[in-house]
Enzyme design. Structure first.
Site, PDB file in Angstrom:
ATOM      1  N   HIS A   1      -5.185  -6.011   0.048  1.00  0.00           N
ATOM      2  CA  HIS A   1      -3.919  -5.802   0.777  1.00  0.00           C
ATOM      3  C   HIS A   1      -2.826  -6.713   0.231  1.00  0.00           C
ATOM      4  O   HIS A   1      -1.738  -6.265  -0.136  1.00  0.00           O
ATOM      5  CB  HIS A   1      -4.134  -6.087   2.270  1.00  0.00           C
ATOM      6  CG  HIS A   1      -2.885  -6.028   3.100  1.00  0.00           C
ATOM      7  ND1 HIS A   1      -2.562  -4.956   3.886  1.00  0.00           N
ATOM      8  CD2 HIS A   1      -1.866  -6.927   3.245  1.00  0.00           C
ATOM      9  CE1 HIS A   1      -1.401  -5.188   4.499  1.00  0.00           C
ATOM     10  NE2 HIS A   1      -0.954  -6.382   4.121  1.00  0.00           N
ATOM     11  N   GLU A   2      -3.102  -8.010   0.171  1.00  0.00           N
ATOM     12  CA  GLU A   2      -2.051  -8.963  -0.225  1.00  0.00           C
ATOM     13  C   GLU A   2      -1.601  -8.735  -1.663  1.00  0.00           C
ATOM     14  O   GLU A   2      -0.420  -8.843  -1.983  1.00  0.00           O
ATOM     15  CB  GLU A   2      -2.553 -10.396  -0.050  1.00  0.00           C
ATOM     16  CG  GLU A   2      -2.873 -10.777   1.392  1.00  0.00           C
ATOM     17  CD  GLU A   2      -1.708 -10.564   2.361  1.00  0.00           C
ATOM     18  OE1 GLU A   2      -1.979 -10.298   3.538  1.00  0.00           O
ATOM     19  OE2 GLU A   2      -0.539 -10.613   1.933  1.00  0.00           O
TER      20      GLU A   2
ATOM     21  N   HIS B   1       1.028  -6.249  -1.939  1.00  0.00           N
ATOM     22  CA  HIS B   1       2.378  -6.834  -1.787  1.00  0.00           C
ATOM     23  C   HIS B   1       2.810  -7.481  -3.093  1.00  0.00           C
ATOM     24  O   HIS B   1       3.938  -7.295  -3.552  1.00  0.00           O
ATOM     25  CB  HIS B   1       2.386  -7.916  -0.704  1.00  0.00           C
ATOM     26  CG  HIS B   1       2.256  -7.422   0.694  1.00  0.00           C
ATOM     27  ND1 HIS B   1       2.927  -6.332   1.189  1.00  0.00           N
ATOM     28  CD2 HIS B   1       1.507  -7.890   1.736  1.00  0.00           C
ATOM     29  CE1 HIS B   1       2.627  -6.145   2.464  1.00  0.00           C
ATOM     30  NE2 HIS B   1       1.758  -7.059   2.821  1.00  0.00           N
TER      31      HIS B   1
ATOM     32  N   HIS C   1       4.207  -2.829   3.794  1.00  0.00           N
ATOM     33  CA  HIS C   1       3.235  -2.307   4.750  1.00  0.00           C
ATOM     34  C   HIS C   1       3.415  -0.802   4.895  1.00  0.00           C
ATOM     35  O   HIS C   1       4.520  -0.290   4.821  1.00  0.00           O
ATOM     36  CB  HIS C   1       3.405  -3.002   6.102  1.00  0.00           C
ATOM     37  CG  HIS C   1       2.825  -4.375   6.097  1.00  0.00           C
ATOM     38  ND1 HIS C   1       3.299  -5.396   6.883  1.00  0.00           N
ATOM     39  CD2 HIS C   1       1.818  -4.909   5.360  1.00  0.00           C
ATOM     40  CE1 HIS C   1       2.597  -6.494   6.668  1.00  0.00           C
ATOM     41  NE2 HIS C   1       1.701  -6.227   5.730  1.00  0.00           N
TER      42      HIS C   1
END
Lengths: 83, 401
Positions: B131-132, B135, B141
């Site tokens: 997930h990170e 980014h 998101h």
């Protein structure tokens, strides 16, 4: 709605939920300052509905149980909305 | 910020992805809850998930070499604008692509970090890292609750991890994909990530090992890369490489084919990749499913039952389908197989009867057709119309095991 849902919840939970909306980009940071005009209450409800939509929740615009529950789950610190 | 809700895409991207293909990263420390080895394994594999879908190459370097993406664990205040808050709440955060702190990814050291321990067991570092790093590569998101880029931590099967479609679309909207990059003749061919053999999922405890397979379901060059399919897995040898990366889930590229394939071929002139499974076939352009797929093989004039092997011939632009158990083959022209077929495979003199797979286009040339049965292969000269080598070891000559 917003006022009604506020009376049902203690101020700590309201404070937590409002900080959540600020932290994750749903309302501008200055919305937390005291003495906000009544008109701002409307934006909280709108912001809440927007957060509920983003998280796949019913868009009640209220601090309901499902919303508070999602807000308490561990998550990424990045905002959901980037201006 | 682009939110493309019109076409059911939910992902959101920030304006500026990395403007280069080679991105360096460092892992500056580790969580004692996992130790150094597992911490590195989790974060390294998280990078590999993303490099499976876009032509980016991630190289791990020492922190002293000014990496693009710095990752570390910290608690409370850690010299940026977001203080971590102990167990729960913030798990981690990351900065979007850019110089300096851009791309950097910080994990809250107070969290109950785990790895491959299943649901309801702390927070899986691999999942949070995927997930990170999304980014750190430019993804925001996603409001798609199934996406890995959804903001709230949600368990996904890490032993069989398949990047959700919304995330694949999102990252490829930023960096394109292999098909687009390999085929964009207006730009110098971008070398696909060479050093990161892609593992889009943490291999299952007992995934099949390519070198131990006794036979293969399908083999083909696709976009000049050699693919081997077995069960629900595939292995991939990128251009210019001698080794295969994988196992990858077939469904990570072609979600419709999660149950595996019987045969596959590519027709570069029509820019189509065609998969067969049982009595159906699917047509793709790269990884995009074309309309009307899947269809029954009757649509192309074949009887019921599965196709064991398929190969496109550059020499005549025809495609040949082989049904091993009965030793027949069909020739496929435009839209359907041709009259007076099937014929006996003995026409391909010297080729094995119940062939498992067939391919051509080795290094771009179509002078030979390779028939594979079990883990042996035969070489058929497409111009002399005869088999010139028989029953060679596929494992030794192609897999370099």
């Amino acid at each position: 709605n917003h006022v009604k849902s506020r009376t049902k919840r203690d101020s700590a939970e309201i404070g937590f939920a409002e900080s959540y909306l600020v932290n994750y980009g749903y309302v501008p940071p200055d919305s937390l300052q005291s003495g906000r005009a009544n008109a701002e209450l409307h934006s909280w409800s709108k912001a809440l509905a927007e957060m509920q939509k983003f998280h796949g929740l019913p868009q009640t615009g209220e601090f309901d149980d499902a919303t508070i529950e999602i807000m308490k789950k561990p998550r990424c610190a990045n905002p959901d909305k980037v201006s | 910020v682009k939110t493309n809700l019109k076409r059911k895409k939910r992902y959101v991207t920030v304006g500026s992805p990395w403007q280069k293909q080679l991105i360096t990263y460092s892992i500056n420390n580790f969580t004692p809850k996992l130790g150094k080895k597992l911490t590195h394994e989790a974060i390294d594999n998280a990078f590999k998930v993303w490099s499976s879908f876009v032509p980016l190459q991630f190289d791990k370097v020492d922190a002293s070499q000014n990496p693009d993406i710095v990752t570390f664990f910290a608690e409370g205040f850690h010299n940026d604008n977001t203080n971590f808050d102990g167990v729960g709440g913030y798990l981690a955060h990351a900065f979007y692509p850019g110089s300096g702190i851009g791309g950097d990814t910080h994990f809250d050291g107070a969290e109950p970090w785990t790895l491959h321990q299943g649901p309801n067991k702390g927070n899986d570092l691999f999942l949070v890292a995927v997930h990170e790093l999304g980014h750190a590569l430019g993804l925001q998101h996603s409001p798609d609750v199934k996406a890995i880029m959804a903001p709230v931590y949600k368990y996904h099967d890490t032993k069989n991890f398949v990047l959700p479609q919304d995330d694949i679309l999102g990252i490829q909207s930023l960096y394109g994909n292999f098909w687009f990059k390999l085929f964009d003749s207006t730009k110098p061919p971008r070398r696909p990530a060479a050093t990161q053999p892609t593992i889009s999922s943490i291999p299952e405890p007992s995934p099949p090992k390519l070198c131990e397979l006794s036979n293969y379901d399908a083999i083909s060059f696709l976009r000049k890369e050699l693919y081997i399919f077995k069960g629900k897995y595939m292995w991939r040898r990128k251009r210019g490489k001698t080794s295969f990366s994988g196992p990858l889930m077939i469904s990570s590229f072609w979600p419709q084919l999660k149950n595996g394939v019987d045969a596959v071929y590519e027709n570069p002139t029509s820019n189509k990749i065609v998969f067969f499974k049982d009595h159906l076939f699917w047509e793709f352009r790269g990884t995009e499913l074309l309309p009307q797929s899947p269809r029954h093989v009757r649509h192309i004039g074949m009887q019921n039952g599965k196709v064991d092997a398929a190969v496109w011939w550059q020499r005549n632009g025809k495609t040949y389908f082989f049904k091993g158990n009965c030793g027949y083959y069909w020739r496929y022209g435009v839209g359907r197989v041709e009259e007076d077929y099937p014929r006996s495979i003995s026409v391909w003199n010297g080729a094995p009867a119940n062939v498992d797979a067939a391919f051509s286009g080795v290094d771009g040339s179509h002078n030979f057709t390779y028939f594979v049965k079990g883990n042996k292969y035969w070489v058929f000269n497409n111009w002399e119309i005869k088999t010139v080598k028989t029953s060679l070891s596929f494992v030794d000559d192609w897999l370099k095991c």
